[in-house]
Design an enzyme around this catalytic site. Structure first.
Site, PDB file in Angstrom:
ATOM      1  N   GLY A 158       0.840  -1.187   0.000  1.00 43.43           N
ATOM      2  CA  GLY A 158       0.000   0.000   0.000  1.00 43.43           C
ATOM      3  C   GLY A 158       0.876   1.237   0.000  1.00 43.43           C
ATOM      4  O   GLY A 158       2.018   1.214  -0.473  1.00 43.43           O
ATOM      5  N   ARG A 180      -2.836  -8.482  -1.205  1.00 42.25           N
ATOM      6  CA  ARG A 180      -4.129  -9.115  -1.484  1.00 42.25           C
ATOM      7  C   ARG A 180      -4.273  -9.458  -2.955  1.00 42.25           C
ATOM      8  O   ARG A 180      -4.942 -10.417  -3.323  1.00 42.25           O
ATOM      9  CB  ARG A 180      -5.270  -8.198  -1.041  1.00 42.25           C
ATOM     10  CG  ARG A 180      -5.278  -7.912   0.460  1.00 42.25           C
ATOM     11  CD  ARG A 180      -6.450  -7.032   0.856  1.00 42.25           C
ATOM     12  NE  ARG A 180      -6.322  -6.550   2.217  1.00 42.25           N
ATOM     13  CZ  ARG A 180      -6.712  -7.221   3.298  1.00 42.25           C
ATOM     14  NH1 ARG A 180      -7.265  -8.412   3.158  1.00 42.25           N
ATOM     15  NH2 ARG A 180      -6.575  -6.701   4.497  1.00 42.25           N
ATOM     16  N   ARG A 237       1.001  -3.419  12.414  1.00 44.28           N
ATOM     17  CA  ARG A 237       0.393  -3.619  13.726  1.00 44.28           C
ATOM     18  C   ARG A 237       0.999  -4.876  14.328  1.00 44.28           C
ATOM     19  O   ARG A 237       1.333  -5.835  13.616  1.00 44.28           O
ATOM     20  CB  ARG A 237      -1.124  -3.786  13.616  1.00 44.28           C
ATOM     21  CG  ARG A 237      -1.884  -2.507  13.313  1.00 44.28           C
ATOM     22  CD  ARG A 237      -1.955  -1.570  14.521  1.00 44.28           C
ATOM     23  NE  ARG A 237      -2.936  -0.512  14.322  1.00 44.28           N
ATOM     24  CZ  ARG A 237      -2.655   0.690  13.855  1.00 44.28           C
ATOM     25  NH1 ARG A 237      -1.415   1.000  13.516  1.00 44.28           N
ATOM     26  NH2 ARG A 237      -3.615   1.596  13.722  1.00 44.28           N
ATOM     27  N   GLU A 266       0.539  -4.178  23.032  1.00 46.87           N
ATOM     28  CA  GLU A 266       1.026  -2.851  23.428  1.00 46.87           C
ATOM     29  C   GLU A 266       0.246  -2.309  24.626  1.00 46.87           C
ATOM     30  O   GLU A 266      -0.959  -2.502  24.696  1.00 46.87           O
ATOM     31  CB  GLU A 266       0.899  -1.881  22.247  1.00 46.87           C
ATOM     32  CG  GLU A 266       1.806  -2.224  21.095  1.00 46.87           C
ATOM     33  CD  GLU A 266       1.687  -1.232  19.943  1.00 46.87           C
ATOM     34  OE1 GLU A 266       0.967  -0.207  20.081  1.00 46.87           O
ATOM     35  OE2 GLU A 266       2.309  -1.469  18.899  1.00 46.87           O
ATOM     36  N   HIS A 284       6.269   2.432  18.891  1.00 51.22           N
ATOM     37  CA  HIS A 284       5.156   2.752  17.980  1.00 51.22           C
ATOM     38  C   HIS A 284       5.189   4.240  17.609  1.00 51.22           C
ATOM     39  O   HIS A 284       4.222   4.973  17.820  1.00 51.22           O
ATOM     40  CB  HIS A 284       3.815   2.389  18.606  1.00 51.22           C
ATOM     41  CG  HIS A 284       2.728   2.188  17.580  1.00 51.22           C
ATOM     42  ND1 HIS A 284       1.653   1.360  17.780  1.00 51.22           N
ATOM     43  CD2 HIS A 284       2.549   2.713  16.333  1.00 51.22           C
ATOM     44  CE1 HIS A 284       0.862   1.374  16.721  1.00 51.22           C
ATOM     45  NE2 HIS A 284       1.396   2.193  15.820  1.00 51.22           N
TER      46      HIS A 284
END
Length: 319
Positions: A158, A180, A237, A266, A284
């Site tokens: 992306g 994907r 993530r 987290e 993060h």
């Protein structure tokens, strides 16, 4: 009448003041979204039309249901994995994100983590602090393989993945990807599975969206395919990586190292990660740049303005 906004995540002071000047802003007074909503008087909860928060903020159906007039959720950043999208769909709540606002900043950090882990910068600092470096006449650190010529596999091509690819190309790295679906407009080879990509790659960068389909997508099989000379970089993530399997792979030498900005639970981080060489860790902060914050806030404001004007959202999340 100005719409009421529940501000459930911190934003810059200028943006905060801008929102307060134009809208009625209610600030979350508890750490968790559930608790913050529960603390609102019923009449105030019933006034809230818009929620502004990071997309990783957990917003379950039970909490959203208390906001009876809620019509818009604006996510700061590209992610929206914390929101109960089924509930939003059922109620007709519009969910928006900032799909490319932080892409360049996250890609920058991905390359920083890659350099830090591959070149073992944490050990280099410890070597200096221990007084072991005495110039060319003293003990020297062992040389390691550099980035030039390494194969970089990107999981999720992306906005972030594309920016990683562009930066990696400047380091003369070979690039492949899995997503994907294939993207025929890009010049990089596509791999049908993450395992195939990991088998080919020297470095695996995880920049895929977090949802049920990508939960623990990086598992023991993928790590074994990456191999004892391979490095894993995760800037997506924490849930996309089986953290227990990753720690085991690092401790047993199944892979060579890792660079992590995100973690499965987290803010809890496995203590073993701090003790391992070739592991770079950050809290993060991939999107934590002034430029990214400004772009995210501008996107949020554009979505709020469209909503209040009865117009379509510029960046809706597909529900």
């Amino acid at each position: 009448m100005q719409p009421t906004i529940l501000l459930a995540s911190r934003v810059s002071e200028p943006f905060h003041e801008h929102l307060k000047a134009r809208f009625r802003v209610i600030e979350a007074t508890a750490a968790g979204f559930d608790e913050a909503v529960a603390a609102l008087p019923p009449e105030l909860a019933g006034d809230i039309r818009i929620v502004v928060a990071f997309g990783s903020t957990r917003m379950p159906a039970a909490a959203l249901a208390r906001l009876t007039r809620l019509g818009l959720i604006c996510c700061l950043g590209s992610g929206y994995d914390g929101i109960d999208l089924d509930h939003a769909r059922e109620r007709g709540i519009v969910v928006t994100n900032s799909p490319a606002a932080n892409a360049r900043s996250v890609a920058d950090l991905a390359m920083g983590l890659l350099i830090s882990s591959v070149r073992n910068l944490s050990s280099a600092r410890a070597y200096l602090e221990a007084g072991r470096w005495q110039g060319n006449a003293g003990e020297r650190m062992q040389p390691v393989r550099g980035l030039t010529g390494r194969k970089l596999g990107i999981c999720g091509l992306g906005a972030i993945g594309l920016n990683v690819a562009r930066r990696a190309a400047a380091f003369d790295m070979e690039i492949g990807y899995h997503g994907r679906k294939a993207r025929p407009e890009v010049p990089y080879p596509y791999f049908d599975s993450i395992v195939q990509l990991a088998s080919w790659a020297d470095v695996l960068v995880v920049s895929m969206r977090a949802d049920a389909s990508t939960y623990h997508a990086i598992d023991t099989t993928v790590l074994q395919a990456l191999g004892p000379q391979g490095f894993l970089i995760n800037v997506s993530r924490g849930t996309t990586v089986d953290e227990r399997a990753l720690v085991h792979a690092l401790k047993t030498g199944q892979i060579a190292g890792a660079g992590l900005d995100v973690y499965e639970h987290e803010p809890s981080i496995p203590s073993e990660l701090f003790e391992l060489p070739h592991v770079a860790l950050t809290p993060h902060i991939g999107g934590s740049t002034l430029e990214a914050a400004q772009d995210q806030e501008a996107c949020v404001l554009a979505n709020i303005e469209a909503f209040t004007a009865g117009q379509p959202s510029p960046t809706p999340v597909p529900l």
